[in-house]
Design an enzyme around this catalytic site. Sequence first.
Site, PDB file in Angstrom:
ATOM      1  N   GLU A 283       0.829  -1.208   0.000  1.00  0.00           N
ATOM      2  CA  GLU A 283       0.000   0.000   0.000  1.00  0.00           C
ATOM      3  C   GLU A 283       0.861   1.254   0.000  1.00  0.00           C
ATOM      4  OE1 GLU A 283      -3.110   0.051  -0.491  1.00  0.00           O
ATOM      5  OE2 GLU A 283      -3.966  -1.844   0.194  1.00  0.00           O
TER       6      GLU A 283
ATOM      7  N   ARG B 126       0.617   3.780  -3.153  1.00  0.00           N
ATOM      8  CA  ARG B 126       0.006   5.088  -2.862  1.00  0.00           C
ATOM      9  C   ARG B 126       1.058   6.182  -2.671  1.00  0.00           C
ATOM     10  NH1 ARG B 126      -5.642   3.895   0.295  1.00  0.00           N
ATOM     11  NH2 ARG B 126      -5.666   1.657  -0.046  1.00  0.00           N
TER      12      ARG B 126
ATOM     13  N   ASP C 173      -4.786  -9.686  -8.272  1.00  0.00           N
ATOM     14  CA  ASP C 173      -5.015  -8.702  -9.350  1.00  0.00           C
ATOM     15  C   ASP C 173      -3.798  -7.965  -9.933  1.00  0.00           C
ATOM     16  OD1 ASP C 173      -4.802  -7.322  -6.936  1.00  0.00           O
ATOM     17  OD2 ASP C 173      -6.799  -6.441  -6.992  1.00  0.00           O
TER      18      ASP C 173
ATOM     19  N   GLU D 266     -12.406   0.460  -9.802  1.00  0.00           N
ATOM     20  CA  GLU D 266     -12.051  -0.497 -10.872  1.00  0.00           C
ATOM     21  C   GLU D 266     -12.991  -0.487 -12.075  1.00  0.00           C
ATOM     22  OE1 GLU D 266     -12.147  -1.256  -7.607  1.00  0.00           O
ATOM     23  OE2 GLU D 266      -9.997  -1.401  -7.219  1.00  0.00           O
TER      24      GLU D 266
ATOM     25  N   THR E  47      -1.037   0.886 -10.251  1.00  0.00           N
ATOM     26  CA  THR E  47      -2.318   0.302  -9.853  1.00  0.00           C
ATOM     27  C   THR E  47      -3.142   1.243  -8.977  1.00  0.00           C
ATOM     28  OG1 THR E  47      -3.358  -1.733  -9.088  1.00  0.00           O
ATOM     29  CG2 THR E  47      -1.526  -0.900  -7.764  1.00  0.00           C
TER      30      THR E  47
HETATM   31  C1  DMJ Z   1      -6.476   0.543  -4.807  1.00  0.00           C
HETATM   32  O1  DMJ Z   1      -5.703   0.865  -3.704  1.00  0.00           O
HETATM   33  C2  DMJ Z   1      -5.658  -0.096  -5.873  1.00  0.00           C
HETATM   34  O2  DMJ Z   1      -6.334  -0.028  -7.059  1.00  0.00           O
HETATM   35  C3  DMJ Z   1      -5.315  -1.522  -5.580  1.00  0.00           C
HETATM   36  O3  DMJ Z   1      -4.618  -2.123  -6.631  1.00  0.00           O
HETATM   37  C4  DMJ Z   1      -6.533  -2.317  -5.278  1.00  0.00           C
HETATM   38  N1  DMJ Z   1      -7.548  -1.641  -4.620  1.00  0.00           N
HETATM   39  C5  DMJ Z   1      -7.637  -0.284  -4.338  1.00  0.00           C
HETATM   40  C6  DMJ Z   1      -8.930   0.367  -4.748  1.00  0.00           C
HETATM   41  O4  DMJ Z   1     -10.017  -0.427  -4.754  1.00  0.00           O
END
Ligand code: DMJ
Length: 647
Positions: A272, A276, A405, A539, A625
């Site tokens: 995370e 982020r 994912d 998503e 992501t």
């Molecule tokens: C986000 O922090 C990112 O997209 C992560 O890859 C998966 N989920 C959350 C949002 O749903």
Amino acid sequence: MTTPALLPLSGRRIPTLSPGAASFPHHRATLRLSEKFILLLILSAFITLCFGAFFFLPDNSKHKRFDLGLEDVLIPHIEAPKGAKHPGEQVVIHGQGGHDEHRHREEEESLRDKIRVDHERALQEAKEKLRKSRDELRAEIQTEKSKVVEDLKKKKEVPKPLPPVPMPKVVGVNDGDSVEPDVKEKRDKIREMMKHAWDSYRQYGWGHNELKPLAKKGHSTNIFGNSQMGATIVDALDSLYMMGLHDEFKDGQEWIEQNLDFSVNAEVSVFEVNIRFIGGLLATYYLSGQEVFKVKAVQLAEKLLPAFNTPTGIPWAMVNLKSGVGRNWGWASAGSSILAEFGTLHMEFVHLTYLTGNPAYYQKVMHIRKLLAKMDRPNGLYPNYLNPRTGRWGQHHTSVGGLGDSFYEYLLKAWLMSDKTDTEARKTYDDAIEAIERHLIRKSNGGLTFIGEWKNGHLERKMGHLTCFAGGMFALGADGSPDDKAGHYLQLGAEIAHTCHESYDRTVLKLGPEAFKFDSGLEAVAVRQNEKYYILRPEVIETYWYMWRFTHDPKYRQWGWEAAQAIDKYCRVSGGFSGVKDVYSSNPTYDDVQQSFFLAETLKYLYLLFSSDDLMPLESWVFNTEAHPLPVLHLANLTLPGSQAQR
Ligand code: DMJ
């Protein structure tokens, strides 16, 4: 060589003579005190003379430059050899003795010249120094110091940074503006939503990681440990930048400059924090060119590195930013690390190596890739769990949603980000998707394509909201897919987008549930109460945006607008935006969390959906992501530090 014995201090003792001294007459060993004293005096005078000649000659000779008339005394005067017109001129002298004498004179002459040149230089430097101001002298000293530090660094073989990345076009407020008034209006509405989310956080949660929009105070979750690192600020900055919200951007930058500190005793999620914070900081650095973002990204990355200290090099899920101690989530298959976590570091880490020249980041992620490549995969699928101690798979659960994912996403994006030169990543992606299609992707009775989950040999006919990102991924990976299957993958992307839209459309709030089933006559709806929530996730909208970019089919803008309106209607409160607990209820309750990814992703993808394609063109930018754009690295003629094989 023999050493004479020491002279005795008293005449009564006859010393034992060394063999070499045996032939000395006896009385030499029994000298009187006064004789000894005279001898000592002569000896010390001689030593003093030699010492003075040796040390003071070159130094004192500097006095000549001040015309003290000491030249002939301090610098041996050299006569011109016979037959020469002046001292130093070469004369051929026959015979060994003449030759030695000549050589001796030459040496003396060259010494004289050297001393003269040194003196002239020293005098010149002294004169220049006297002419300079204090500040100039200080600056000069500083430069000298830096040079020494640089030389030291070079000696330690600190890798040199690579040449700067050719910066893609920097986007501004007018970029991407549509000429169509209704599209422009929608885009303005999204910007207004962003402002409401930001202003609310600014007012009630500033500096906290997230916001409780109903309680109107700060919020955080265990992924950030007990830190207060302004996750929303870092996550939102590049969206603010793209949307032209300059004052808000400046405010955020100021907070980061003054407050963002990673020396905290907090146990954070490596994944995370990477997607982020590091992703957010790097993207903002590339967009704005402000060094502070790069510096902070690198500082934080250093703090994550201890997480890789495991027997296999597969990182721990969590690391304490202060102590560097890592561990895994207790719930993750007997202490396993998670595929979507350790497999979602590549983009950011390659950029870190690119920007710093430090090979460590690149090596860490390449090590993970190599290790995975060597492992057997049940049915060609990657299980979600891997034990970092043993290097063995944990529970055989495969998912393109949560836990799996973004591992697949980053394989594709590693290839794109390398300007399509990282063919190893592309091949790994293609093989993985091929196995996923074979085992996980099905069509429901009602004709909806869905991606299920593989659990110990069984297909669970359930799809998560998180899995909906895959529609966009398939479309993004269509170009370059093997066997000319580009059309097939674009179609697959469209089918997933359609299914996910259905999951929204079949609810009361027109917002999608966390997970939905394709079982027992049910299609794209949630069954269990704890799967009915919507927490402002991006998503589905992400997939609409990619599909829009690749097809320009207006239905994607229409679907995106439906979602934006539903969010504004059901999730907006006076203190920001909140998730809702049941999308099938006309009277939903709130979860009272404004997630940082709502500002980083959901609103950004919506904004891009109503912008023209020249805002963040996909040929130049690859979104991580968490929707943080990183520029494509044109690596064709470069080798990243730490990479052994050339691509
Ligand atoms: C986000 O922090 C990112 O997209 C992560 O890859 C998966 N989920 C959350 C949002 O749903």
